[in-house]
Design an enzyme around this catalytic site. Structure first.
Site, PDB file in Angstrom:
ATOM      1  N   CYS A  38       5.733   1.584  18.592  1.00 39.47           N
ATOM      2  CA  CYS A  38       4.499   2.364  18.725  1.00 39.47           C
ATOM      3  C   CYS A  38       4.338   2.909  20.135  1.00 39.47           C
ATOM      4  O   CYS A  38       3.805   4.009  20.329  1.00 39.47           O
ATOM      5  CB  CYS A  38       3.291   1.518  18.332  1.00 39.47           C
ATOM      6  SG  CYS A  38       3.055   0.027  19.326  1.00 39.47           S
ATOM      7  N   CYS A  85      -4.456  10.112  24.966  1.00 38.24           N
ATOM      8  CA  CYS A  85      -4.248   9.951  23.522  1.00 38.24           C
ATOM      9  C   CYS A  85      -4.566  11.249  22.789  1.00 38.24           C
ATOM     10  O   CYS A  85      -5.615  11.872  23.019  1.00 38.24           O
ATOM     11  CB  CYS A  85      -5.144   8.820  23.015  1.00 38.24           C
ATOM     12  SG  CYS A  85      -5.068   8.561  21.233  1.00 38.24           S
ATOM     13  N   CYS A 123       9.159  -5.756  19.528  1.00 36.82           N
ATOM     14  CA  CYS A 123       9.097  -4.369  19.055  1.00 36.82           C
ATOM     15  C   CYS A 123       8.204  -3.530  19.970  1.00 36.82           C
ATOM     16  O   CYS A 123       7.113  -3.947  20.364  1.00 36.82           O
ATOM     17  CB  CYS A 123       8.547  -4.337  17.635  1.00 36.82           C
ATOM     18  SG  CYS A 123       8.370  -2.665  16.955  1.00 36.82           S
ATOM     19  N   CYS A 134       4.977   1.729  12.756  1.00 36.56           N
ATOM     20  CA  CYS A 134       4.915   0.263  12.778  1.00 36.56           C
ATOM     21  C   CYS A 134       5.748  -0.337  11.647  1.00 36.56           C
ATOM     22  O   CYS A 134       5.559   0.005  10.469  1.00 36.56           O
ATOM     23  CB  CYS A 134       3.473  -0.207  12.651  1.00 36.56           C
ATOM     24  SG  CYS A 134       3.307  -2.017  12.663  1.00 36.56           S
ATOM     25  N   CYS A 145       1.706   6.407  16.324  1.00 43.11           N
ATOM     26  CA  CYS A 145       1.860   4.991  16.651  1.00 43.11           C
ATOM     27  C   CYS A 145       1.565   4.106  15.447  1.00 43.11           C
ATOM     28  O   CYS A 145       2.103   2.996  15.328  1.00 43.11           O
ATOM     29  CB  CYS A 145       0.996   4.605  17.849  1.00 43.11           C
ATOM     30  SG  CYS A 145      -0.790   4.709  17.571  1.00 43.11           S
ATOM     31  N   CYS A 166      -3.911  11.876  15.481  1.00 43.57           N
ATOM     32  CA  CYS A 166      -2.477  11.604  15.548  1.00 43.57           C
ATOM     33  C   CYS A 166      -2.222  10.249  14.909  1.00 43.57           C
ATOM     34  O   CYS A 166      -2.955   9.292  15.151  1.00 43.57           O
ATOM     35  CB  CYS A 166      -2.014  11.601  17.009  1.00 43.57           C
ATOM     36  SG  CYS A 166      -0.255  11.234  17.235  1.00 43.57           S
ATOM     37  N   ASP A 218     -18.014   1.855  12.237  1.00 46.17           N
ATOM     38  CA  ASP A 218     -17.401   2.736  13.223  1.00 46.17           C
ATOM     39  C   ASP A 218     -18.344   3.357  14.250  1.00 46.17           C
ATOM     40  O   ASP A 218     -18.148   3.159  15.443  1.00 46.17           O
ATOM     41  CB  ASP A 218     -16.608   3.840  12.505  1.00 46.17           C
ATOM     42  CG  ASP A 218     -15.755   4.653  13.472  1.00 46.17           C
ATOM     43  OD1 ASP A 218     -15.237   4.057  14.437  1.00 46.17           O
ATOM     44  OD2 ASP A 218     -15.620   5.864  13.292  1.00 46.17           O
TER      45      ASP A 218
END
Length: 389
Positions: A202, A222, A199, A256, A252, A249, A142
């Site tokens: 999200c 965001c 779809c 799914c 989204c 958050c 990350d």
């Protein structure tokens, strides 16, 4: 991370053996990709930066030349082992999203800091590879300039959905990703398959309309960026849209449809701490720096710092519209941090009537030297949410 070299064997590892080692280290899924994953991810990164969608995350720009391709970061790399750790939640992440007395912390930050958990597992696996097969390795999780999601898709762990996050057929949206770069040549897996079809769940659920188009994200809108990444004051037009989300958050991710295949996390260190599931806003508003550090010890929230965290808490309090929070907000109008004072001014204007707001304004504005705080007093909403003249 440092490169490790073995003086022993230097034969390419067997992929089935690597999968066995990964499982022993506690990883839930593993895939293999070439360290040369083409130019497309880098081009998309350049477009993201050129559009200014990275906001004030200057580190993305500064390290873009390394991020856009694995071999730019480490030219000797030939293959990448991509590891996934399931962090599927125990309850619906939106369970407390309408509570006016609670704050919502993103699922990934309710337990121990996943960076520490993943790094320990990655290092252990990397040591075993070097010991048994030789070669050189580097491990990343990350914080390094690595595009984990394109790598994970190339390694067959899933695909990037319309929300730009990785979607797994087996784990839905809930995978932490880490990687081991190696000088060994390993046969790559087929890229991840699946898809989002028609779809748009999200995209539709995002409170701040952070997706200008499918598969594109404007980080500046965001909530995760606004509550975690930016060091500035959160834009006034965004504050009402944040609701009671005080760190990140999950909207989204949680919506799914592929999550129907998701599983609850089995890694014990990732289990949510009870005090972080849906903490009381009133208690959080009273945190000083030592109590903040104690509460969020070994949590990724700790890196945010007390002042920016209280900024988020005060926005959630303002969005509650509850006058009884006045006792929490009033002391923070005189906090030592301007970023806290600005948020407190805004929250005050959302929870009290115009006359009481003006009383506080008249009492505290004299002598206020911080320009941002003075501007917030001038612009902030009066009681009922009406802009002041």
């Amino acid at each position: 991370m440092p490169t490790s070299t073995s003086e022993g064997a230097n034969s390419a590892p067997d992929r089935d053996e690597l999968r066995r080692i990964a499982a022993e280290e506690g990883f839930d899924t593993v895939g293999f990709a070439s360290a040369d994953f083409g130019e497309l991810p880098g081009r998309r990164l350049d477009e993201f930066i050129a559009a200014g969608r990275h906001g004030d995350m200057d580190w993305i720009v500064e390290k873009a030349h390394w991020r856009r391709h694995p071999q730019a970061l480490w030219p000797e790399a030939r293959s990448v082992i991509v590891l996934g750790l399931n962090y599927g939640p125990e309850e619906n992440p939106a369970a407390h999203s309408t509570a006016d007395d609670r704050g919502v912390i993103s699922v990934y930050a309710q337990g121990r800091d996943y960076h520490d958990v993943m790094k320990k597992k990655l290092k252990s696996m990397a040591r075993r590879i070097v010991r048994d097969y030789g070669g050189d390795v580097k491990v990343f999780v990350d914080t390094a300039p690595v595009m984990e999601k394109p790598l994970a898709a190339a390694a067959g762990l899933g695909w990037q959905g319309k929300h730009t996050n990785l979607v797994s057929r087996e784990f839905g949206s809930w995978l932490f990703l880490g990687s081991i770069y190696t000088t060994h040549e390993l046969p790559p897996d087929a890229p991840g398959y699946g898809g989002c079809g028609s779809c748009s769940a999200c995209l539709d659920i995002c409170p701040t309309a952070a997706f200008p188009a499918p598969y594109q994200l404007d980080a500046r809108r965001c909530i995760s960026y606004l509550t975690i990444e930016t060091r500035a004051h959160i834009p006034r037009e965004m504050r009402p849209l944040i609701g009671n989300r005080i760190y990140g958050c999950d909207d989204c991710l949680a919506v799914c449809p592929w999550n129907k295949y998701a599983k609850k996390a089995s890694e014990i260190s990732l289990a949510p701490r009870p005090e972080l599931r849906a903490p009381e806003l009133r208690a959080l508003a009273g945190l000083d720096d030592p109590s903040f550090r104690e509460l969020f010890s070994r949590s990724p929230v700790k890196r945010l710092g007390r002042n920016r965290f209280l900024r988020n808490v005060l926005i959630a309090i303002g969005n509650s519209g509850r006058p009884d929070y006045l006792s929490c907000v009033a002391p923070l109008l005189e906090d030592t941090s301007p970023i806290v004072r600005v948020a407190a001014v805004w929250a005050l204007g959302r929870i009290v009537d115009a006359s009481l707001y003006q009383q506080f304004r008249g009492k505290l504005l004299d002598g206020e030297r911080d320009r941002d705080v003075r501007e917030e007093w001038d612009q902030s909403c009066s009681g009922g949410g009406h802009e002041q003249a």
